[in-house]
Design a protein around this motif. Structure first.
Motif, short mmCIF file in Angstrom:
data_model
loop_
_atom_site.label_atom_id
_atom_site.label_comp_id
_atom_site.label_asym_id
_atom_site.label_seq_id
_atom_site.Cartn_x
_atom_site.Cartn_y
_atom_site.Cartn_z
N HIS A 424 86.68 35.34 58.99
CA HIS A 424 86.75 36.80 58.98
C HIS A 424 85.39 37.45 59.30
O HIS A 424 85.20 38.63 59.04
N HIS A 425 84.46 36.64 59.82
CA HIS A 425 83.18 37.14 60.32
C HIS A 425 82.39 37.91 59.25
O HIS A 425 81.73 38.91 59.55
N ILE A 426 82.48 37.44 58.03
CA ILE A 426 81.82 38.13 56.92
C ILE A 426 80.30 38.16 57.08
O ILE A 426 79.67 39.21 56.85
N PRO A 427 79.62 37.05 57.46
CA PRO A 427 78.15 37.13 57.61
C PRO A 427 77.71 38.23 58.57
O PRO A 427 76.77 38.97 58.27
N CYS A 468 73.95 40.56 49.17
CA CYS A 468 75.03 39.71 49.66
C CYS A 468 74.52 38.79 50.77
O CYS A 468 74.86 37.60 50.82
N LEU A 469 73.70 39.32 51.66
CA LEU A 469 73.11 38.51 52.72
C LEU A 469 72.26 37.39 52.14
O LEU A 469 72.28 36.26 52.63
N HIS A 470 71.52 37.71 51.10
CA HIS A 470 70.71 36.69 50.41
C HIS A 470 71.60 35.55 49.93
O HIS A 470 71.27 34.36 50.11
N SER A 471 72.75 35.87 49.34
CA SER A 471 73.65 34.82 48.85
C SER A 471 74.24 34.02 50.00
O SER A 471 74.34 32.78 49.92
N THR A 475 73.78 29.81 51.02
CA THR A 475 74.92 28.92 50.90
C THR A 475 75.43 28.34 52.21
O THR A 475 76.20 27.39 52.19
N MET A 476 75.01 28.90 53.34
CA MET A 476 75.57 28.46 54.62
C MET A 476 74.54 27.75 55.48
O MET A 476 73.34 28.05 55.40
N LEU A 481 75.78 30.22 60.37
CA LEU A 481 75.09 31.51 60.45
C LEU A 481 74.88 31.97 61.89
O LEU A 481 74.32 33.04 62.12
N GLY A 482 75.32 31.16 62.86
CA GLY A 482 75.24 31.58 64.26
C GLY A 482 74.17 30.91 65.07
O GLY A 482 73.94 31.28 66.23
N GLY A 483 73.48 29.94 64.48
CA GLY A 483 72.47 29.21 65.22
C GLY A 483 71.09 29.85 65.17
O GLY A 483 70.88 30.88 64.53
N GLU A 484 70.15 29.22 65.87
CA GLU A 484 68.74 29.64 65.82
C GLU A 484 68.56 31.07 66.31
O GLU A 484 67.82 31.86 65.70
#
Length: 651
Positions: A424-427, A468-471, A475-476, A481-484
């Motif tokens: 669901h593209h949450i990040p 939320c981004l910190h969490s 965890t991922m 997270l989409g790569g470098e």
């Protein structure tokens, strides 16, 4: 409510919605004189044979207790014991205003007052009132109700559920009574009124979100009918922002009780919950708020025009501290002043502001639920509270080892949750919410007194998104997270939040959130040997700003960021001068900061930066690191003996 998890958000401690902000902050609405406090007269009027007099007394108490310094006068005169019977008064209007008065008393008085209420057995008449409301809800489906004019039973139920919410959030005995008295069914019945009374349903959803969190005793009472009712709310198609808030809160409740679903159904429920949160985050508040303001302007007629600072309207809508459901003007005094009460004359145009508040509360709630999803359920983990910036500022010597290690403790994310968040593209959506609010939304809110409180809510959503981004970053993995390239883009974005303005932000809550996110991101970048994005000048500027912040975790994060960056640079040629700057800054913090936790973090960072590498060795000689550490050693040991002689030994 149980043990608080790592970076886990708790719901707001008290339901202050509908109250003026200054009532929560303890400032007087009017000049206050102890001798002029009308507590005695108002409480005496509760015994009047006239229902109108009793109603007026309750409504007046509702207003007066918003001036928090008056509360002690009411408590000294046994207000809780005297108001309690009014919950079951023969007059429905008295019931409503009495429950509203106790609701305000609980919200403005805080935990101490809630404890006093439970001590004086307010739960007994409240339980009886809720049961009576429950039996009367279905019988009130009249033509009046169908015309959206409301009915008195539902208004009483709304006040009662809000009072119950406050008490259960604050007092474990109240929560235990909730469990044993079977009030869950009553609140769920209120929730099911969402098709025609979303205000009552939202109040019930807030209450359910509270009582189902870390409450294993209650889980035994949750049956398939209750689960079905919750799922029906989540799948409802109503498009108002109030219903969006309702679905977000219900998603949080379903997450709390997920273990009650059959194993074969849990994946479906998890996906539905995350999809609900995702749709909520899709809404762009920066676009919607100007649209709502424009719609409101089309509805408004004098005297409700921009630029008119009507004090009653101010009291009704300025709710900078509240984090609960949508405000609702009432005649019982919850949100109006004693003079100039025109709440019964308000036009329907207030719906636009309530819609804006509902959306931002829904998005804040959604972000908090995602944070909780990223938390470990293992009670052995080191844990720390992120519900407010003030909590971190209270880390003292007794929390030295836990304070330092818990800031670094990894979170835990199950494969099922991980997959749902990615699908669901949450990040990406969370990162989008970390942006500063749109200027056009800020501008239209500044133009009208009642809308100014929306600015703080916009800022709060940004802060929650950063946490939320910190969490998520903790965890991922890199691929998720989409790569470098995605990480570098995120790093540039976070740097722009901190350094994109002429001056660094000095808001403690924002700084805590943004430095936590930046720290997590830099740790991930460092572990993958991805080039850093912050300049030496930015690093030192961040360190200087953080050093002036009272919140311990902000200073710890800044020190960690210095350490992470310095450690990376120590392995790069030509970095000696920058490493010297970082080393000098860390030495100063280790020596001068007043908090032992920050001192310890600075020393750890120094050891990481100067652990190895030719550049680090040269920089260490230039700043005379070894002599400085030798000088610091006895000072640090003395500080430990003075402030932390009972500290556990860190392993």
């Amino acid at each position: 409510m149980g043990k608080t998890k790592t970076t886990k958000f708790k719901r707001p401690q008290f339901n202050t919605v509908g109250l003026p902000a200054n009532a929560v902050k303890g400032e007087s609405v009017e000049d206050y004189d102890e001798e002029s406090c009308p507590a005695a007269e108002l409480l005496d009027n509760l015994q009047s044979p006239s229902a109108d007099v009793r109603e007026l007394a309750c409504a007046s108490i509702s207003r007066v207790v918003q001036q928090s310094q008056t509360i002690s006068g009411f408590l000294q005169r046994d207000a809780v014991r005297r108001l309690g019977p009014m919950l079951l008064d023969s007059s429905v209007a008295v019931r409503e205003t009495a429950t509203g008065a106790l609701r305000n008393l609980s919200a403005c008085g805080g935990q101490e007052v809630c404890d006093d209420m439970v001590k004086h057995d307010i739960m007994t008449p409240l339980t009886a009132l809720l049961r009576e409301c429950c039996s009367g809800l279905d019988s009130c489906a009249t033509s009046m109700e169908k015309k959206n004019t409301g009915n008195p039973v539902e208004r009483v139920a709304n006040e009662a559920v809000n009072l119950l919410w406050n008490l259960c959030e604050s007092n474990t005995q109240a929560l235990s009574i909730f469990n044993k008295a079977g009030l869950l069914d009553v609140v769920v019945q209120c929730l099911e009124k969402y098709p025609h009374n979303v205000e009552l349903a939202v109040s019930a959803a807030h209450c359910l979100h509270i009582v189902t969190e870390d409450n294993p005793e209650l889980l035994c009472s949750i049956n398939s009918a209750i689960l079905g009712a919750l799922e029906n709310v989540l799948l409802s198609s109503h498009e108002s922002m109030a219903h969006t808030l309702l679905r977000a809160l219900t998603a949080g409740t379903l997450w709390n009780v997920k273990s009650n679903f059959p194993a074969a159904h849990q994946a479906h429920i998890l996906n539905t919950v995350v999809a609900t949160l995702s749709r909520c985050l899709d809404i762009d508040a920066g676009v919607l708020i100007p649209k709502l303001r424009q719609e409101e302007n089309c509805h408004l007629t004098p005297p409700f025009v921009d630029g008119v600072e009507d004090e009653t309207m101010k009291d009704l809508f300025v709710d900078e501290m509240g984090e609960g459901e949508v405000p609702n003007p009432k005649k019982n005094g919850k949100a109006t002043k004693m003079d100039n009460d025109v709440s019964d004359l308000l036009p329907e145009a207030g719906n636009e502001l309530r819609e804006a508040v509902a959306l931002l509360t829904a998005q804040q709630t959604s972000l908090e639920i995602i944070v909780n999803m990223c938390c470990s359920d293992d009670p052995s983990d080191d844990e720390w509270e992120e519900s407010s910036s003030s909590d971190e500022s209270e880390l003292g010597p007794d929390g030295l080892c836990d304070g330092v290690s818990s800031l670094m403790s990894p979170l835990c994310l199950s494969a099922e949750v991980h997959e749902a968040l990615i699908n669901h593209h949450i990040p990406q959506k969370v990162l989008k919410k970390t942006e500063f609010p749109r200027p056009e939304a800020i501008d239209v809110c500044h133009q009208n007194l009642e809308w100014k409180s929306i600015i703080k809510r916009l800022e709060r959503v940004q802060t929650r998104a950063l946490t939320c981004l910190h969490s998520i970053l903790s965890t991922m993995d890199l691929e998720s997270l989409g790569g470098e390239a995605a990480l570098q883009e995120a790093a540039q974005h976070l740097s722009s939040l901190v350094f994109g303005r002429s001056e660094l932000p000095n808001n403690a809550e924002f700084l805590e959130a943004v430095t936590s996110a930046l720290r997590s991101l830099l740790q991930t970048i460092a572990s993958k040997r991805i080039p850093q994005c912050m300049t030496p000048q930015q690093l030192i500027s961040l360190s200087e700003t953080a050093s002036r912040c009272d919140v311990v975790s902000v200073r710890v994060n800044a020190v960690a960021i210095l350490g992470i960056t310095g450690s990376m640079l120590s392995k790069e040629k030509g970095s000696t001068e920058t490493i010297q700057m970082i080393g000098s800054a860390l030495l100063l913090i280790a020596t001068k900061d007043t908090d032992l936790v920050v001192n310890g973090e600075a020393l750890d960072a120094l050891f990481d930066v100067f652990a190895d590498g030719d550049e680090a060795e040269m920089a260490a000689k230039n700043i005379q690191l070894l002599p400085a550490l030798k000088t610091l050693q006895p000072v640090f040991k003395a500080k430990i003996r003075k402030e932390g002689r009972d500290l556990p030994i860190c392993g």
